[in-house]
Motif scaffolding. Structure first.
Motif, mmCIF file in Angstrom:
data_model
loop_
_atom_site.group_PDB
_atom_site.id
_atom_site.type_symbol
_atom_site.label_atom_id
_atom_site.label_comp_id
_atom_site.label_asym_id
_atom_site.label_seq_id
_atom_site.Cartn_x
_atom_site.Cartn_y
_atom_site.Cartn_z
ATOM 1 N N LEU A 73 6.921 -4.240 2.066
ATOM 2 C CA LEU A 73 6.679 -3.882 0.661
ATOM 3 C C LEU A 73 8.028 -3.669 -0.024
ATOM 4 C CD1 LEU A 73 4.372 -3.050 -1.421
ATOM 5 C CD2 LEU A 73 5.019 -0.708 -0.887
ATOM 6 N N ALA A 74 8.093 -4.098 -1.295
ATOM 7 C CA ALA A 74 9.291 -3.877 -2.119
ATOM 8 C C ALA A 74 8.832 -3.777 -3.567
ATOM 9 C CB ALA A 74 10.305 -5.001 -1.941
ATOM 10 N N ASP A 75 8.659 -2.550 -4.048
ATOM 11 C CA ASP A 75 8.221 -2.289 -5.425
ATOM 12 C C ASP A 75 9.386 -1.738 -6.241
ATOM 13 O OD1 ASP A 75 5.687 -3.126 -4.919
ATOM 14 O OD2 ASP A 75 4.835 -1.119 -4.643
ATOM 15 N N ARG A 76 9.490 -2.240 -7.471
ATOM 16 C CA ARG A 76 10.523 -1.737 -8.365
ATOM 17 C C ARG A 76 10.095 -0.386 -8.933
ATOM 18 N NH1 ARG A 76 14.273 -5.485 -8.807
ATOM 19 N NH2 ARG A 76 15.400 -4.118 -10.251
ATOM 20 N N CYS A 95 0.784 5.866 -5.188
ATOM 21 C CA CYS A 95 1.678 4.924 -5.871
ATOM 22 C C CYS A 95 0.861 3.711 -6.302
ATOM 23 C CB CYS A 95 2.809 4.475 -4.951
ATOM 24 S SG CYS A 95 3.818 5.844 -4.316
ATOM 25 N N SER A 96 0.986 3.351 -7.582
ATOM 26 C CA SER A 96 0.232 2.218 -8.106
ATOM 27 C C SER A 96 1.105 1.452 -9.092
ATOM 28 C CB SER A 96 -1.044 2.687 -8.806
ATOM 29 O OG SER A 96 -0.724 3.590 -9.868
ATOM 30 N N ARG A 97 0.809 0.178 -9.190
ATOM 31 C CA ARG A 97 1.477 -0.695 -10.163
ATOM 32 C C ARG A 97 0.499 -1.792 -10.546
ATOM 33 N NH1 ARG A 97 3.217 -5.603 -8.474
ATOM 34 N NH2 ARG A 97 3.375 -6.013 -6.231
ATOM 35 N N PRO A 98 0.730 -2.457 -11.699
ATOM 36 C CA PRO A 98 -0.212 -3.495 -12.123
ATOM 37 C C PRO A 98 -0.264 -4.657 -11.134
ATOM 38 C CG PRO A 98 1.199 -2.807 -13.952
ATOM 39 C CD PRO A 98 1.742 -2.174 -12.726
ATOM 40 N N GLY A 99 -1.477 -5.147 -10.889
ATOM 41 C CA GLY A 99 -1.665 -6.299 -10.016
ATOM 42 C C GLY A 99 -1.850 -5.970 -8.555
ATOM 43 N N MET A 103 -1.834 2.722 -3.345
ATOM 44 C CA MET A 103 -1.639 3.111 -1.952
ATOM 45 C C MET A 103 -1.247 4.573 -1.897
ATOM 46 S SD MET A 103 2.044 1.399 -0.992
ATOM 47 C CE MET A 103 3.541 1.868 -1.868
ATOM 48 N N LEU A 104 -1.454 5.179 -0.749
ATOM 49 C CA LEU A 104 -1.171 6.591 -0.542
ATOM 50 C C LEU A 104 -0.047 6.730 0.476
ATOM 51 C CD1 LEU A 104 -1.967 9.576 -1.028
ATOM 52 C CD2 LEU A 104 -3.554 9.359 0.915
ATOM 53 N N ILE A 105 0.946 7.506 0.125
ATOM 54 C CA ILE A 105 2.060 7.809 1.021
ATOM 55 C C ILE A 105 1.972 9.284 1.378
ATOM 56 C CG2 ILE A 105 4.567 7.882 1.274
ATOM 57 C CD1 ILE A 105 4.828 5.648 -0.693
ATOM 58 N N GLU A 106 1.791 9.554 2.658
ATOM 59 C CA GLU A 106 1.704 10.934 3.135
ATOM 60 C C GLU A 106 3.015 11.286 3.846
ATOM 61 O OE1 GLU A 106 -2.253 12.041 4.845
ATOM 62 O OE2 GLU A 106 -2.587 9.869 4.723
ATOM 63 N N LEU A 107 3.670 12.300 3.342
ATOM 64 C CA LEU A 107 4.982 12.699 3.847
ATOM 65 C C LEU A 107 4.862 13.912 4.745
ATOM 66 C CD1 LEU A 107 6.943 12.329 0.461
ATOM 67 C CD2 LEU A 107 6.827 10.672 2.333
#
Length: 216
Positions: A73-76, A95-99, A103-107
């Motif tokens: 994955l590589a999101d701006r 974290c969400s972006r158009p298209g 997704m959920l990131i659990e730290l």
């Protein structure tokens, strides 16, 4: 695998496929899954989340070694929207972006995970700063052109002008009467003697020089 060895692998040339001048800010291990009906069946091993100054990168790890193997994955960051949805603040980030589905990131609770959650929330959705143009390089000042001197025409030799003599000032004489002149009265003309009979009396002739006769 130790943290130092993982970081060396992430910073190895060509592994993370970073853009020119892109720098890694912080990284940590996190559980990543897509939000949906089958989210509970997602694998429960932790992937590697890398935050740069431009993008959020995720790397899959090996099943036994847990070493980062490939980038998945590589999101701006300027296109990413982040929401805190976990029970503990800063540990569950959506974290969400158009298209793409969110997704959920659990730290975790370690310092690196908290730093990733803080930096991700601050940088997400922020427009990249425009790179300022470098200031122009000023070269040496152009040399000033010398000013041509004004030539004075040479003097023409000619007859020297004679100086005009100025006549001295003439003081007018002032007549001053002396004491002698003031004391002497003017003589009155002598009166003619009138004889008793009325006839004029001839003036006595003045004696002349004696006649000189030549010697015989």
């Amino acid at each position: 695998m130790s943290r130092e060895a993982t970081e060396r692998r992430l910073r190895a040339a060509g592994f993370a496929r970073l853009e020119p001048d892109e720098q890694i800010v912080i990284w940590c291990r996190a559980w990543v899954s897509k939000i949906g009906r089958f989210q509970r069946f997602a694998p429960r091993w932790r992937d590697v989340a890398v935050l740069t100054d431009r993008r959020l990168l995720l790397f899959g790890v090996g099943h036994f070694t847990r070493r980062p193997r490939r980038r998945v994955l590589a999101d701006r960051l300027d296109e990413l929207a982040v929401a805190d949805v976990g029970l503990h603040p800063g540990r569950g980030l959506q974290c969400s972006r158009p298209g793409r589905s969110p997704m959920l990131i659990e730290l975790g609770s370690d310092p690196w995970s908290r730093k990733v959650g803080q930096e991700l929330q601050e940088r997400a959705g922020r427009q990249p700063q425009a790179v300022a143009d470098p200031p122009p390089v000023l070269g040496p000042a152009p040399a000033e052109e010398p000013v041509a001197a004004i030539e004075t025409p040479p003097a023409v030799d000619g007859p020297a002008e004679e100086p005009v003599a100025t006549p001295p000032a003439v003081d007018e004489p002032v007549e001053v009467a002396t004491e002698t002149e003031a004391a002497v009265p003017e003589e009155a003309p002598a009166a003619e003697a009138t004889p008793v009979g009325g006839a004029p009396v001839a003036e006595a002739a003045a004696p002349g020089p004696p006649d000189e006769s030549p010697l015989p």
